[in-house]
Design an enzyme around this catalytic site. Structure first.
Site, PDB file in Angstrom:
ATOM      1  N   THR A  71       0.855  -1.202   0.000  1.00 37.28           N
ATOM      2  CA  THR A  71       0.000   0.000   0.000  1.00 37.28           C
ATOM      3  C   THR A  71       0.885   1.244   0.000  1.00 37.28           C
ATOM      4  OG1 THR A  71      -1.762  -1.168   1.165  1.00 37.28           O
ATOM      5  CG2 THR A  71      -1.784   1.243   1.307  1.00 37.28           C
ATOM      6  N   ASN A 150      -6.461  -9.400  -7.537  1.00 42.96           N
ATOM      7  CA  ASN A 150      -6.484 -10.073  -6.235  1.00 42.96           C
ATOM      8  C   ASN A 150      -7.778 -10.830  -5.975  1.00 42.96           C
ATOM      9  OD1 ASN A 150      -6.988  -7.138  -6.266  1.00 42.96           O
ATOM     10  ND2 ASN A 150      -7.809  -7.489  -4.215  1.00 42.96           N
ATOM     11  N   GLN A 178      -0.063  -9.709  -6.173  1.00 43.66           N
ATOM     12  CA  GLN A 178      -0.595 -11.082  -6.217  1.00 43.66           C
ATOM     13  C   GLN A 178       0.197 -12.012  -7.119  1.00 43.66           C
ATOM     14  OE1 GLN A 178      -2.902 -12.493  -4.340  1.00 43.66           O
ATOM     15  NE2 GLN A 178      -3.584 -10.649  -3.274  1.00 43.66           N
ATOM     16  N   SER A 196       4.703  -7.099  -2.102  1.00 38.12           N
ATOM     17  CA  SER A 196       4.503  -7.179  -0.657  1.00 38.12           C
ATOM     18  C   SER A 196       4.920  -8.561  -0.143  1.00 38.12           C
ATOM     19  CB  SER A 196       3.015  -6.953  -0.363  1.00 38.12           C
ATOM     20  OG  SER A 196       2.785  -6.951   1.018  1.00 38.12           O
ATOM     21  N   ALA A 197       5.778  -8.587   0.896  1.00 42.56           N
ATOM     22  CA  ALA A 197       6.367  -9.857   1.358  1.00 42.56           C
ATOM     23  C   ALA A 197       5.337 -10.845   1.902  1.00 42.56           C
ATOM     24  CB  ALA A 197       7.416  -9.570   2.432  1.00 42.56           C
ATOM     25  N   HIS A 198       4.277 -10.329   2.552  1.00 40.84           N
ATOM     26  CA  HIS A 198       3.372 -11.271   3.234  1.00 40.84           C
ATOM     27  C   HIS A 198       2.487 -12.069   2.285  1.00 40.84           C
ATOM     28  CE1 HIS A 198      -0.704  -9.220   3.330  1.00 40.84           C
ATOM     29  NE2 HIS A 198       0.032  -8.184   2.996  1.00 40.84           N
ATOM     30  N   THR A 234      14.154   4.646   9.396  1.00 43.37           N
ATOM     31  CA  THR A 234      15.142   3.619   9.734  1.00 43.37           C
ATOM     32  C   THR A 234      14.623   2.298   9.169  1.00 43.37           C
ATOM     33  OG1 THR A 234      15.712   4.808  11.726  1.00 43.37           O
ATOM     34  CG2 THR A 234      16.329   2.470  11.650  1.00 43.37           C
ATOM     35  N   CYS A 321      -9.616  -6.604   2.353  1.00 41.55           N
ATOM     36  CA  CYS A 321      -9.764  -5.216   2.779  1.00 41.55           C
ATOM     37  C   CYS A 321     -11.193  -4.738   2.629  1.00 41.55           C
ATOM     38  CB  CYS A 321      -8.851  -4.317   1.975  1.00 41.55           C
ATOM     39  SG  CYS A 321      -7.484  -5.175   1.231  1.00 41.55           S
TER      40      CYS A 321
HETATM   41  N1  PLP Z   1      -2.449  -4.748  -4.114  1.00 43.12           N
HETATM   42  C1  PLP Z   1      -3.026  -5.950  -4.187  1.00 43.12           C
HETATM   43  C2  PLP Z   1      -3.398  -6.501  -5.515  1.00 43.12           C
HETATM   44  C3  PLP Z   1      -3.310  -6.670  -3.008  1.00 43.12           C
HETATM   45  O1  PLP Z   1      -3.888  -7.862  -3.102  1.00 43.12           O
HETATM   46  C4  PLP Z   1      -2.937  -6.105  -1.770  1.00 43.12           C
HETATM   47  C5  PLP Z   1      -3.273  -6.806  -0.494  1.00 43.12           C
HETATM   48  O2  PLP Z   1      -4.317  -7.407  -0.345  1.00 43.12           O
HETATM   49  C6  PLP Z   1      -2.308  -4.849  -1.736  1.00 43.12           C
HETATM   50  C7  PLP Z   1      -2.087  -4.215  -2.935  1.00 43.12           C
HETATM   51  C8  PLP Z   1      -1.879  -4.215  -0.461  1.00 43.12           C
HETATM   52  O3  PLP Z   1      -0.765  -4.882   0.073  1.00 43.12           O
HETATM   53  P1  PLP Z   1      -0.256  -4.614   1.566  1.00 43.12           P
HETATM   54  O4  PLP Z   1      -1.044  -5.513   2.448  1.00 43.12           O
HETATM   55  O5  PLP Z   1       1.204  -4.979   1.568  1.00 43.12           O
HETATM   56  O6  PLP Z   1      -0.447  -3.177   1.858  1.00 43.12           O
END
Ligand code: PLP
Length: 384
Positions: A71, A150, A178, A196-198, A234, A321
């Site tokens: 994000t 997503n 994704q 995004s790592a997670h 940091t 979300c």
């Molecule tokens: N973009 C997409 C396509 C996503 O699926 C997500 C998370 O669901 C994000 C952006 C946001 O990622 P983050 O959780 O790292 O902010």
């Protein structure tokens, strides 16, 4: 049986990633900006991580900026490009099925005097390349189109999109959250990319941006000048080391995993569609190996999630979300689903720990749950 089928929302940390991260919480806790050995140790871990990420996508290390999430990466790109290039123009193009991080950043820019074109998509979720070509103007400074959606898993033709942008002289950003580590990405025609790592067995709260050399961009965070002056803060060294370790694992696991998950996904889709009045959202083939998305007539997706949870199965109604809002998904609306059809949707996303036995169990439980919910449905009379 407990079955996690919400890998698109987030993934568990790979144990190897956890091991790689551990020393950086207490033993190797230095600040990368410090000049003593603790600082140098942190700096070395940071730069090695940058090299790992760069190598994975064929970029240069100095083109990788670590962030606190995708994000943040997306906000930084869209706002940073807009403000740095506003003398050239104030027009941005995106699609109507982007993640809220993209859409809300664009909306915010509209309030700042920028103009945004939201391209429609077809019934599968594909952006029309001719419409994109027609939308690019002399004052277009950025095109932001996601690599894979997503919710419905549709993979956009980003190589062609990048080519068009290059020919027309506009910058191209892709939200690869994704797709990164799940399918190959060629950055040849991409100027900016967010990840995004997670989403690929790394830690939460750490992401990265690829920014091609010489791209003019303003930072979102001003301060001590970290990350080449583009993201002061940091650095979260433990998180960054975790992200890099997860990337290393991706290069070893991605290919075989995609093959396995495609098979499991197709087995799931084939069997779920045997349920009366069930439909697949997105393209049958040109979708992420781990994504399946359905809509079931006459039921509510939220009720479906709760019922599946009672059987130990975790799935989702759309993007994590937006699943707390009552508005039906903007993605499902954009591919042409009616309000009530979008409300009856279910996203099942697979991951590297998914087994055939888990999918077999899901295939057994899901039609039962759908049938039970339909018995309670106010639409029941219309259905039978
Ligand atoms: N973009 C997409 C396509 C996503 O699926 C997500 C998370 O669901 C994000 C952006 C946001 O990622 P983050 O959780 O790292 O902010």
């Amino acid at each position: 049986m407990k079955v996690y089928l919400d890998y698109a929302a987030t993934t568990p940390l790979d144990p190897k990633v956890l091991e790689a991260m551990k020393p950086y919480f207490n033993k190797k806790f230095g600040n990368s900006m410090s000049l003593h050995s603790w600082g140098l140790e942190a700096k070395q871990a940071l730069e090695e991580s940058r090299e790992t990420v760069a190598k994975f996508i064929n970029a240069n290390p100095e083109e990788i900026i670590f962030t606190g999430s995708a994000t943040e990466s997306i906000n930084s790109v869209i706002k940073g490009i807009a403000f740095a290039n506003k003398d050239k123009g104030k027009h941005i193009i995106t699609s109507s099925i982007e993640h809220h991080a993209v859409l809300e950043s664009c909306k915010w820019l509209e309030n700042q005097g920028f103009e945004v074109t939201y391209l429609p998509v077809d019934k599968y979720g594909f952006v029309d390349l001719e419409k994109l070509k027609a939308a690019i103007r002399a004052d277009t400074i950025l095109v932001s189109i996601m690599h894979a959606n997503n919710e419905i898993g549709t993979i956009e033709p980003i190589e062609e999109i990048g080519k068009i942008c290059k020919e027309k002289g506009t910058l191209f950003h892709t939200d690869a959250v994704q797709s990164f580590g799940k399918i190959p990405i060629d950055i040849k025609n991409i100027d900016l990319l967010s990840l995004s790592a997670h989403k690929f067995y790394g830690p939460k709260g750490v992401g990265a941006t690829f920014i091609r050399r010489k791209v003019k961009i303003d930072p979102l965070l001003h301060g001590g000048g970290h990350e080449f002056g583009l993201r002061s803060s940091t650095e979260n060294i433990a998180g960054i080391v975790g992200l890099a370790e997860a990337v290393k694992l991706r290069s070893k696991e991605m290919k075989a995993e995609a093959k396995k998950l495609t098979k499991l996904r197709d087995y799931l889709i084939k069997n779920v569609l045997k349920t009366e009045n069930s439909h697949l959202n997105g393209h049958p083939i040109k979708r992420l190996p781990n994504n399946a998305n359905f809509w079931f007539a006459f039921i509510e997706g939220e009720a479906l999630i709760v019922q599946l949870d009672s059987y130990g199965i975790a799935a989702s109604t759309g993007s994590a979300c937006s699943s707390s809002t009552l508005e039906p998904s903007h993605v499902l609306k954009a591919i042409g689903l009616k309000h009530e059809e979008a409300h009856g949707s279910l996203r099942i996303s697979l991951g590297k720990y998914t087994t055939k036995a888990e999918i077999a169990y899901t295939i057994k439980v899901l039609p039962k749950v759908v049938e039970n919910l339909r018995k309670l449905s106010p639409f029941k009379g219309k259905w039978k």
